[in-house]
Design an enzyme around this catalytic site. Structure first.
Site, PDB file in Angstrom:
ATOM      1  CB  SER A 140      -0.895   0.023   1.238  1.00  0.00           C
ATOM      2  OG  SER A 140      -1.544   1.287   1.384  1.00  0.00           O
ATOM      3  CE1 TYR A 154      -3.937  -2.120   5.154  1.00  0.00           C
ATOM      4  CE2 TYR A 154      -3.253   0.067   4.466  1.00  0.00           C
ATOM      5  CZ  TYR A 154      -3.698  -1.201   4.158  1.00  0.00           C
ATOM      6  OH  TYR A 154      -3.886  -1.553   2.840  1.00  0.00           O
TER       7      TYR A 154
END
Length: 245
Positions: A140, A154
């Site tokens: 990501s 995350y």
């Protein structure tokens, strides 16, 4: 048909980016194992679609919150298809909260699925793959830069898989196996729809001024899986419309 005869495993294959990736690999001739956790109906429908397109495909269930299941999943796919050439570590969870409010359970689950399962799946794949194998992690842009509060955990998990790819690229180069990471930005999926109330805040930093499509991420994965990407390893390919530019 650069991947004709190859066998690919896509974890989280019933989801948005996962299903687009499965289709992109199948379009290049790969047979596809579609992993799912709980979305059996979606996995079955996707498998039927891929089989109708002329490749072999099958669904495989595994609960990756128990990350040791990831290695067993790889062994099952190899046993059924007789080989494994491409592993796409796509399964992931997006659990967010400010540091003081992050629960023990969400912290543990984030690392179990996003990091530990990637390790176990990739380790087993490294043992079974032959020359020309491909391991592709879905990271990501948050693994490079954390733009919003509450996404530190995350982001840490996605930074980890990018560094896995760098290290494993060196470990596996002698076997002719490449390892890379694809880092999506704002992508229109069920987890992060372009119609969500927060979408304007996601679009604002992007250079192109829109959400991306799952197919645009899948195209990058299919390229890295192909023989054309034989000299690319340990890389992080960002597909984010300029979100992190």
């Amino acid at each position: 048909m650069q991947l004709k005869g190859k066998v690919a495993l896509v974890t989280g294959g019933a989801g948005g980016i996962g299903s687009a990736t499965a289709r992109a690999l199948a379009a290049q001739g790969a047979h596809v194992a579609v992993h799912y956790a709980g979305s059996r109906d979606k996995a079955d429908a996707l498998v039927a679609e891929l089989v109708a397109g002329g490749v072999r495909a099958a669904p495989f269930q595994a609960d990756l919150t128990r990350p040791e299941n990831a290695g067993e999943l790889v062994r099952r796919v190899h046993a059924q298809f007789g080989r494994l050439d491409i592993l796409v570590n796509n399964a992931g969870v997006y659990l967010t909260a400010p540091l003081a409010e992050m629960s023990d359970e969400d912290y543990a689950t984030s690392f179990a699925v996003n990091v530990h399962a990637v390790f176990f799946a990739s380790r087993e794949a490294a043992r079974l793959m032959e020359e020309g194998g491909r391991i592709i992690n879905i990271g990501s842009v948050v693994g490079e830069r954390v733009p919003f509060p509450g996404t530190g955990v995350y982001g840490a998990t996605k930074a980890a898989v990018a560094l896995f790819a760098q290290g494993w690229a060196r470990d596996l180069a002698p076997k002719g196996i490449t390892v890379n990471t694809v880092q999506p930005g704002p992508i229109d999926t069920g987890m992060n729809p372009a119609t969500a109330p927060w979408a304007p805040y996601m679009i604002a930093p992007t250079a192109v001024g829109r959400y991306g499509k799952a197919e645009e991420v899948a195209a990058a994965v299919a390229f890295l899986a192909s023989p054309a990407a034989s000299y690319i390893t340990g890389a992080a390919i960002t597909v984010d419309g300029g979100f992190n530019a």
